[in-house]
Design a protein around this motif. Structure first.
Motif, PDB file in Angstrom:
ATOM      1  N   LEU A 317     -21.407 -12.852 -10.469  1.00 26.71           N
ATOM      2  CA  LEU A 317     -19.980 -13.035 -10.195  1.00 26.71           C
ATOM      3  C   LEU A 317     -19.444 -14.341 -10.753  1.00 26.71           C
ATOM      4  O   LEU A 317     -20.177 -15.310 -10.898  1.00 26.71           O
ATOM      5  N   LEU A 318     -18.145 -14.337 -11.037  1.00 26.92           N
ATOM      6  CA  LEU A 318     -17.434 -15.575 -11.339  1.00 26.92           C
ATOM      7  C   LEU A 318     -16.703 -15.939 -10.042  1.00 26.92           C
ATOM      8  O   LEU A 318     -15.578 -15.520  -9.819  1.00 26.92           O
ATOM      9  N   GLU A 325     -11.749 -10.484 -12.796  1.00 24.73           N
ATOM     10  CA  GLU A 325     -12.490 -11.025 -13.942  1.00 24.73           C
ATOM     11  C   GLU A 325     -13.990 -10.796 -13.780  1.00 24.73           C
ATOM     12  O   GLU A 325     -14.702 -10.600 -14.765  1.00 24.73           O
ATOM     13  N   SER A 326     -14.462 -10.827 -12.541  1.00 24.59           N
ATOM     14  CA  SER A 326     -15.859 -10.472 -12.317  1.00 24.59           C
ATOM     15  C   SER A 326     -16.068  -8.996 -12.591  1.00 24.59           C
ATOM     16  O   SER A 326     -17.124  -8.571 -13.045  1.00 24.59           O
ATOM     17  N   VAL A 328     -14.780  -7.084 -14.829  1.00 20.67           N
ATOM     18  CA  VAL A 328     -14.929  -6.686 -16.233  1.00 20.67           C
ATOM     19  C   VAL A 328     -16.027  -7.456 -16.942  1.00 20.67           C
ATOM     20  O   VAL A 328     -16.309  -7.188 -18.110  1.00 20.67           O
ATOM     21  N   LEU A 329     -16.659  -8.377 -16.239  1.00 21.74           N
ATOM     22  CA  LEU A 329     -17.676  -9.219 -16.868  1.00 21.74           C
ATOM     23  C   LEU A 329     -18.734  -8.348 -17.552  1.00 21.74           C
ATOM     24  O   LEU A 329     -19.390  -7.535 -16.907  1.00 21.74           O
ATOM     25  N   GLY A 330     -18.903  -8.573 -18.834  1.00 18.41           N
ATOM     26  CA  GLY A 330     -19.879  -7.791 -19.582  1.00 18.41           C
ATOM     27  C   GLY A 330     -19.261  -6.571 -20.259  1.00 18.41           C
ATOM     28  O   GLY A 330     -19.852  -5.971 -21.141  1.00 18.41           O
ATOM     29  N   GLN A 332     -15.959  -6.718 -21.336  1.00 16.53           N
ATOM     30  CA  GLN A 332     -14.671  -7.194 -21.839  1.00 16.53           C
ATOM     31  C   GLN A 332     -14.370  -6.737 -23.262  1.00 16.53           C
ATOM     32  O   GLN A 332     -13.248  -6.794 -23.703  1.00 16.53           O
ATOM     33  N   ARG A 333     -15.396  -6.290 -23.956  1.00 14.65           N
ATOM     34  CA  ARG A 333     -15.134  -5.805 -25.319  1.00 14.65           C
ATOM     35  C   ARG A 333     -15.141  -4.289 -25.388  1.00 14.65           C
ATOM     36  O   ARG A 333     -15.221  -3.711 -26.458  1.00 14.65           O
ATOM     37  N   GLY A 338     -10.833  -4.246 -23.756  1.00 10.83           N
ATOM     38  CA  GLY A 338     -10.700  -5.032 -24.970  1.00 10.83           C
ATOM     39  C   GLY A 338     -10.355  -4.147 -26.151  1.00 10.83           C
ATOM     40  O   GLY A 338     -10.779  -2.995 -26.217  1.00 10.83           O
ATOM     41  N   ILE A 344      -8.807  -9.844 -34.084  1.00 13.02           N
ATOM     42  CA  ILE A 344      -9.101 -10.651 -32.896  1.00 13.02           C
ATOM     43  C   ILE A 344      -9.247  -9.734 -31.692  1.00 13.02           C
ATOM     44  O   ILE A 344      -8.450  -8.810 -31.508  1.00 13.02           O
ATOM     45  N   TRP A 345     -10.264  -9.970 -30.902  1.00  9.48           N
ATOM     46  CA  TRP A 345     -10.439  -9.175 -29.690  1.00  9.48           C
ATOM     47  C   TRP A 345      -9.439  -9.615 -28.637  1.00  9.48           C
ATOM     48  O   TRP A 345      -9.461 -10.766 -28.200  1.00  9.48           O
ATOM     49  N   MET A 346      -8.583  -8.684 -28.248  1.00  8.96           N
ATOM     50  CA  MET A 346      -7.591  -9.012 -27.228  1.00  8.96           C
ATOM     51  C   MET A 346      -7.995  -8.372 -25.903  1.00  8.96           C
ATOM     52  O   MET A 346      -8.653  -7.330 -25.861  1.00  8.96           O
ATOM     53  N   LEU A 347      -7.561  -9.017 -24.833  1.00 11.68           N
ATOM     54  CA  LEU A 347      -7.905  -8.533 -23.505  1.00 11.68           C
ATOM     55  C   LEU A 347      -6.665  -7.878 -22.904  1.00 11.68           C
ATOM     56  O   LEU A 347      -5.581  -8.455 -22.940  1.00 11.68           O
ATOM     57  N   ARG A 349      -4.922  -7.165 -19.875  1.00 10.16           N
ATOM     58  CA  ARG A 349      -4.908  -7.495 -18.444  1.00 10.16           C
ATOM     59  C   ARG A 349      -4.382  -6.344 -17.599  1.00 10.16           C
ATOM     60  O   ARG A 349      -4.840  -6.129 -16.483  1.00 10.16           O
TER      61      ARG A 349
ATOM     62  N   ARG B 210      -4.951 -13.823 -23.056  1.00 13.27           N
ATOM     63  CA  ARG B 210      -4.920 -12.572 -23.790  1.00 13.27           C
ATOM     64  C   ARG B 210      -6.139 -12.261 -24.650  1.00 13.27           C
ATOM     65  O   ARG B 210      -6.309 -11.129 -25.062  1.00 13.27           O
ATOM     66  N   THR B 211      -6.959 -13.250 -24.963  1.00 14.87           N
ATOM     67  CA  THR B 211      -8.056 -12.917 -25.871  1.00 14.87           C
ATOM     68  C   THR B 211      -9.383 -12.780 -25.127  1.00 14.87           C
ATOM     69  O   THR B 211      -9.605 -13.419 -24.100  1.00 14.87           O
ATOM     70  N   VAL B 212     -10.239 -11.946 -25.698  1.00 12.49           N
ATOM     71  CA  VAL B 212     -11.572 -11.771 -25.125  1.00 12.49           C
ATOM     72  C   VAL B 212     -12.357 -13.068 -25.240  1.00 12.49           C
ATOM     73  O   VAL B 212     -13.081 -13.459 -24.327  1.00 12.49           O
ATOM     74  N   TYR B 215     -11.435 -15.311 -22.471  1.00 12.80           N
ATOM     75  CA  TYR B 215     -12.033 -14.826 -21.223  1.00 12.80           C
ATOM     76  C   TYR B 215     -13.509 -15.193 -21.157  1.00 12.80           C
ATOM     77  O   TYR B 215     -14.007 -15.692 -20.139  1.00 12.80           O
ATOM     78  N   ALA B 222     -17.305 -20.687 -15.697  1.00 15.69           N
ATOM     79  CA  ALA B 222     -17.297 -20.344 -14.272  1.00 15.69           C
ATOM     80  C   ALA B 222     -18.705 -20.061 -13.769  1.00 15.69           C
ATOM     81  O   ALA B 222     -19.050 -20.428 -12.648  1.00 15.69           O
ATOM     82  N   ASN B 223     -19.521 -19.406 -14.567  1.00 16.06           N
ATOM     83  CA  ASN B 223     -20.886 -19.101 -14.134  1.00 16.06           C
ATOM     84  C   ASN B 223     -21.707 -18.744 -15.360  1.00 16.06           C
ATOM     85  O   ASN B 223     -21.739 -17.599 -15.803  1.00 16.06           O
ATOM     86  N   ALA B 230     -24.453 -10.974 -18.484  1.00 13.85           N
ATOM     87  CA  ALA B 230     -23.484  -9.953 -18.878  1.00 13.85           C
ATOM     88  C   ALA B 230     -23.455  -9.769 -20.389  1.00 13.85           C
ATOM     89  O   ALA B 230     -22.635  -9.025 -20.906  1.00 13.85           O
TER      90      ALA B 230
END
Lengths: 481, 344
Positions: A317-318, A325-326, A328-330, A332-333, A338, A344-347, A349, B210-212, B215, B222-223, B230
């Motif tokens: 966890l974060l 955010e926790s 999607v951890l791992g 995110q792409r 993503g 550019i990789w955009m997220l 939200r 906005r960007t990966v 993030y 953060a950790n 991950a």
């Protein structure tokens, strides 16, 4: 507390009357009434988020109640800080120990309350004498001069308890004391707690493990949704009764496990230990902690498999970021979180919040908000977040392999039920599941095959129903066939 | 709305408390706190020129603050903004001297690019060492500050030296490179270079939101262990963080080189790089917070500049005392919790 013939008229060690506490608009405790007899072990049970900890923090002076009264031994008291509560003889062992790793056991115990010589020097001799006396009286021995960091959790907990006794606490609050203990350490702890009670101490035990409540306590108070929903003498209740009170509905404490479907191909092979996990089965690794489970987990491939880590705070966890955010951890792409935009990789939200809302609904994660920090979720809800993430809720496809390490550690009954049901469900859908757990009951209930690990090796293998608790326990303890 | 107000309340009160304490201490010297405060405010905001100078001091602080915040988000402490800024400024001047033929709109853009590149390079070195060798970025960035000072001094004195100047400064950049100050601020060298700070502030906010990559960088901060599990390339995020941090700090010298003196002067910075640490902390690593904090510190810098003249006993060192007290009171978490009455 003296035991005498007027015991029934003796004031309660602790009494909370109409206690209320709200954080912002969220009511964490509503009209709490609690009575704890002196010289008893009183269990406080409830699911995570039921308000047990909030109530205990108010009792311990860490939080100030908005309304209501706290009475200690028949006297109305108000705390300005935990120091006041400590002076009144209340001590608390927190779930996460508050110890200074590099210091010795003795230094940790006296920290903050050191006997002084002239010029502020610490009187170690006096400290040691006092501790020896305490340890003789309560039969709690400790290596006084060892560095705390080098000791196991069982020992660390013992330090926390002696710390309270050193400060003359007569009312001891223990927050989930067995969450990190092995079965043996738990048994030892119970012996110590009973001894403390027999010496006249009052013990408040916050827990959600019903088995322990029934085994150890004299009385039980059940919390749900910030309220006290029941009070029982332990001898007059049972696990089903308590679970129903805690959850507010009938709970199935034993997961129904249908026979395994057709086994598929191996999805995981561990030649070092000589086993494999095939699609559509749950393989359970039973064993006392520290027998090679962590090494096994560290050696497993990550990335393609769903992974419930052993220590969710450190590995999963974060904590100080919004919980989404926790979530999607791992991932995110991956779609839909993503996407590439001009290289550019955009997220996305919005997609994250949508998916999180869906997961929160499906897994009943509370609170639902994606904005709260992961740290502010209870253990059970944190675990649900990780579970939802690792089970590939996105797109609805479960992973080929799910590795679940101590999946229900520090998790409440409702969440355990859900997590177990999910593991069985994905197994039926063809996921291979590797379950590593020090809860023997859990391994036995879920696993199609049970492997016992001891000293870094698999020492016994059983099919479902082939072995009972004693037989497996024998191998867990290092018994040789 | 009340949520935003609540979040603003604490830093605002903290700043007020810090200033009050500082003025109280200064008043012990013999001048009345009121006189000192008036002198401060007057010098920081009293005229268009004064306000312009405040903005001029603030602009680099926004950038160094963002630079430090960028590192902090990845869990890294970039103490090297001072050196990164110095080399960025030197690079801007070098381009301006070395390529005098470049036409106007392109010329300042080229200088800005060179400054970013130089700073980024200087940031990438500790980033790379951290990612590949595990070297601690604090030690490396501190040392790189000294190396940067040495490099800047060599190039200033032996390569780009202004031939007839007594000072250690380079010759002037070509006229096409100059960004002319706004007339509004009288003689204060506030130019469109100020906008650079705002653009970068917005850019970093977007980057994180906005960007990966943004993030992932934050996840690492953060950790780190959870991020690694991950599948995030932790080293890459760290390298990226310090490279960006360096590049952003590298831009902090642009207003000085392209708008104020038109050249690289050794010692032009009153410590913008180090003040950036305070700005990032006070601004809570957020773009808007950093801009506000930079304005405050810029105003303190300007406000105290002539304090010796305006008062009997107080010197410009008060600026540093005030900065320190503001930071102390902002970071006094226990105090705020106590005030909120959440815990006893």
């Amino acid at each position: 507390m003296k035991k005498n013939s007027l015991e029934s008229f003796a004031p309660f060690a602790v009494e909370m009357k109409g206690i209320r506490k709200a954080f912002g608009g969220c009511v964490a405790s509503r009209d709490i009434h609690l009575q704890v007899k002196a010289g008893s072990i009183h269990a406080i049970v409830g699911e995570n988020g039921a308000g047990k900890s909030t109530a205990m923090k108010m009792l311990y002076g860490m939080l100030k109640p908005d309304a209501g009264e706290i009475w200690i031994r028949g006297e109305k008291r108000r705390w300005r800080s935990p120091q006041d509560a400590i002076r009144a003889g209340i001590g608390m062992v927190h779930q996460h120990f508050m110890l200074a790793g590099p210091y010795s056991v003795l230094e940790n115990i006296i920290l903050g309350d050191e006997p002084r010589l002239a010029l502020g020097w610490i009187d170690r001799k006096a400290a040691r004498e006092k501790l020896e006396a305490l340890s003789a009286r309560y039969k709690l021995t400790l290596p006084w001069d060892q560095e705390v960091a080098a000791l196991g959790v069982g020992m660390q907990q013992r330090i926390e308890i002696i710390k309270l006794l050193y400060r003359n606490a007569s009312i001891l609050i223990l927050d989930e004391p067995t969450a990190v203990l092995t079965p043996q350490e738990t048994a030892e702890l119970f012996v110590q707690l009973r001894r403390l009670r027999d010496e006249g101490k009052t013990v408040l035990l916050i827990t959600h493990k019903l088995k322990e409540v029934l085994e150890l306590s004299d009385e039980v108070t059940v919390f749900r949704g910030g309220e006290v929903v029941g009070h029982r003498l332990t001898q007059n209740t049972n696990a089903d009764d308590l679970a129903t009170l805690m959850v507010g509905r009938k709970v199935n404490l034993r997961a129904e496990v249908p026979p395994p479907p057709q086994l598929g191909e191996a999805v995981l092979q561990v030649p070092e230990l000589g086993f494999e996990v095939r699609a559509g089965e749950i393989v359970g690794i039973a064993g006392v902690e520290g027998n090679g489970q962590s090494e096994l987990l560290a050696g497993l491939p990550r990335g393609f498999a769903g992974f419930i880590p052993e220590d969710r705070h450190r590995e999963g966890l974060l904590l100080d970021r919004p919980v989404s955010e926790s979530f999607v951890l791992g991932h995110q792409r991956r779609k839909p979180y993503g996407h590439r935009f001009c290289g550019i990789w955009m997220l996305d939200r919005a997609a994250i919040e949508t998916e999180y809302a869906r997961a929160a609904e499906e897994y009943d994660i509370r609170p639902r908000s994606p904005q709260v920090n992961a740290r502010d979720l209870s253990g059970g809800n944190q675990q649900k977040v990780i579970f939802a993430r690792e089970m590939g809720l996105r797109g609805g496809k479960a992973p080929e392999l799910l590795v679940a390490a101590q999946p229900t550690r520090g998790v409440d009954v409702g969440a355990i039920e859900l997590i177990h049901a999910r593991m069985i469900q994905v197994r039926n859908e063809g996921t291979g599941v590797l379950l590593v757990s020090s809860e023997l009951e859990e391994v036995m209930a879920l696993s199609d095959r049970i492997l016992v690990i001891y000293g870094g090796k698999i020492v016994a293998r059983f099919a479902r129903g082939e072995a009972d608790e004693h037989k497996i326990g024998f191998y867990m303890g290092g018994g040789v066939a | 709305m009340s949520g935003i107000l609540k979040r603003l309340l604490q830093p605002f009160l903290a700043v007020a408390l810090g200033l009050a304490l500082g003025l109280g201490i200064a008043a012990l010297g013999g001048d009345s706190a009121w006189v000192i405060l008036k002198a401060l405010l007057n010098s920081a905001f009293g005229s268009r020129y004064d306000f312009g100078m405040t903005l001029f001091y603030s602009a680099p602080l926004v950038l160094t603050g963002l630079s430090v915040a960028m590192g902090l988000e990845a869990g890294l402490f970039n103490i090297g903004a001072e050196g990164q800024m110095g080399l960025g400024a030197l690079a801007a001047a070098a381009v301006g001297i070395g390529f005098p033929g470049v036409p106007w709109p392109l010329a300042p853009a080229l200088a800005v690019f060179a400054a970013f590149l130089a700073g980024a390079t200087w940031g990438a070195i500790p980033g790379w060492l951290r990612a590949k060798r595990g070297s601690h970025e604090v030690i490396i960035t501190i040392m790189m500050n000294f190396i940067a000072a040495g490099v800047a001094s060599y190039f200033t004195l032996y390569v780009f030296k202004a031939p007839h100047s007594q000072n250690s400064e380079t010759s002037s950049v070509a006229a096409a490179y100059l960004i002319h100050p706004f007339a509004f601020f009288m003689d204060a060298p506030v130019s469109a270079a100020l906008l650079l700070s705002l653009v970068i502030a917005g850019g970093t906010a977007l980057f994180f939101r906005r960007t990966v990559a943004g993030y992932e960088l934050r996840a690492v901060g953060a950790n780190e262990m959870a991020a690694r599990f991950a599948g995030i390339d932790v080293g890459r995020s760290q390298l990226l963080a310090l490279t960006f941090a360096g590049g952003i700090a590298g831009l902090a010298g642009i207003p000085e080189v392209l708008s104020a003196s038109g050249r690289f002067r050794m010692g032009f910075s009153p410590g913008y790089g180090f003040m950036g640490i305070a700005v990032a902390l006070l601004g809570r690593r957020r773009a808007m917070g950093i801009i506000a904090a930079a304005l405050l510190f810029g105003a303190l810098q300007k406000g105290t500049a002539y304090l010796e003249l305006d008062t009997q006993h107080v010197t410009r060192d008060l600026s540093q005392i005030l900065q320190a007290l503001v930071i102390l009171s902002v970071s006094a978490d226990g105090l705020w919790r106590w005030l909120k009455n959440d815990r006893l």
